[in-house]
Design a protein around this motif. Structure first.
Motif, short mmCIF file in Angstrom:
data_model
loop_
_atom_site.label_atom_id
_atom_site.label_comp_id
_atom_site.label_asym_id
_atom_site.label_seq_id
_atom_site.Cartn_x
_atom_site.Cartn_y
_atom_site.Cartn_z
N TYR A 6 0.84 -1.20 0.00
CA TYR A 6 0.00 0.00 0.00
C TYR A 6 0.88 1.25 0.00
CZ TYR A 6 -3.94 -3.08 0.69
OH TYR A 6 -4.88 -4.06 0.51
N LEU A 7 1.95 1.23 0.78
CA LEU A 7 2.87 2.37 0.79
C LEU A 7 3.51 2.56 -0.58
CD1 LEU A 7 4.65 1.84 4.23
CD2 LEU A 7 2.73 3.35 3.70
N TYR A 8 3.96 1.46 -1.19
CA TYR A 8 4.57 1.55 -2.53
C TYR A 8 3.58 2.10 -3.55
CZ TYR A 8 8.17 -1.63 -0.70
OH TYR A 8 9.16 -2.21 0.03
N SER A 9 2.31 1.81 -3.34
CA SER A 9 1.30 2.24 -4.32
C SER A 9 1.01 3.73 -4.26
CB SER A 9 0.00 1.46 -4.10
OG SER A 9 -0.68 1.92 -2.94
N TRP A 10 1.27 4.37 -3.15
CA TRP A 10 0.85 5.76 -3.00
C TRP A 10 1.43 6.72 -4.05
CZ3 TRP A 10 0.86 6.63 3.02
CH2 TRP A 10 -0.17 5.88 3.59
N PRO A 11 2.73 6.72 -4.32
CA PRO A 11 3.21 7.63 -5.37
C PRO A 11 2.64 7.28 -6.74
CG PRO A 11 5.05 6.79 -4.07
CD PRO A 11 3.83 6.04 -3.65
N VAL A 12 2.49 5.99 -7.01
CA VAL A 12 1.92 5.55 -8.29
C VAL A 12 0.47 6.02 -8.39
CG1 VAL A 12 1.36 3.55 -9.74
CG2 VAL A 12 3.46 3.54 -8.35
N ALA A 13 -0.28 5.83 -7.32
CA ALA A 13 -1.69 6.24 -7.31
C ALA A 13 -1.83 7.75 -7.50
CB ALA A 13 -2.36 5.81 -6.01
N ALA A 14 -1.03 8.53 -6.79
CA ALA A 14 -1.09 9.99 -6.94
C ALA A 14 -0.74 10.39 -8.37
CB ALA A 14 -0.15 10.67 -5.94
N PHE A 15 0.24 9.71 -8.95
CA PHE A 15 0.62 9.99 -10.33
C PHE A 15 -0.53 9.68 -11.28
CE2 PHE A 15 2.28 9.04 -14.49
CZ PHE A 15 3.17 10.07 -14.72
N VAL A 16 -1.15 8.51 -11.12
CA VAL A 16 -2.27 8.12 -11.99
C VAL A 16 -3.44 9.08 -11.85
CG1 VAL A 16 -4.01 6.32 -12.40
CG2 VAL A 16 -1.59 5.69 -12.16
#
Length: 188
Positions: free
Chosen positions: A88-98
């Motif tokens: 979930y932590l790893y996903s945060w920058p990716v999610a914000a980017f998307v």
């Protein structure tokens, strides 16, 4: 990158940190709690756009990595990047980017519906797609159990997506100085 961009990145990293001060809500059967911090992820992407939103979350995670106890569990340090919540932590920058990328694509017709689409896809689909497999791996539980356990997050995440969408549309209308790359600020 301009000084203003750096200030926005730091501001949204701080917003995610402040949201981490709200207590985490444990979920029975899954080692990942419900937190308010994903609201910050959605806000960063939908207000700042892809690049700055992603960088805000990378900055936040860098501060966590050096030991600042900014997560809702009160933890920080490198250990959080190898546990059940790591994905979930790893996903945060990716999610914000998307979310930011979708916001930039929808900019000309950006309204509550398009903002909600961006936040649901980036803030829920992307986060779950990365977080669920990591929880399965690190908690040593079947992927189906991890996925089923994550269903408890959906109602709260939908509420966060709606809130982030309302804020993003209001910011765009009321404070157009936060320009997205390649877009001219407009008041409406």
């Amino acid at each position: 990158m301009k000084t203003r961009d750096l200030a926005y990145i730091a501001l949204f990293a701080a917003i995610v940190a402040v949201l981490g001060q709200l207590p985490a809500v444990p979920v029975p059967g899954i080692p990942v709690p419900i937190t308010a911090q994903t609201l910050g992820v959605m806000l960063a992407g939908s207000v700042l756009g892809a690049k700055r939103g992603g960088l805000a979350l990378l900055l936040f995670l860098a501060v966590v990595a050096v030991g600042a106890p900014l997560l809702a569990s009160g933890s920080g340090g490198l250990g959080v990047f190898v546990g059940p919540t790591a994905g979930y932590l790893y996903s945060w920058p990716v999610a914000a980017f998307v979310i930011g990328w979708l916001t930039e694509r929808f900019w000309r017709r950006f309204n509550l519906a398009w903002a909600l689409v961006a936040n649901l896809l980036g803030g829920i689909v992307v986060i779950y797609a990365i977080g669920i497999p990591f929880t399965s791996l690190y908690a040593d539980i079947p992927l189906s159990v991890s996925a089923t356990g994550s269903l408890a997050f959906i109602p709260g995440d939908v509420v966060k997506a709606v809130a982030a969408s309302v804020v993003a549309v209001a910011v765009r209308r009321a404070y157009p100085v936060i320009e997205l790359p390649g877009r001219r600020a407009t008041a409406g």
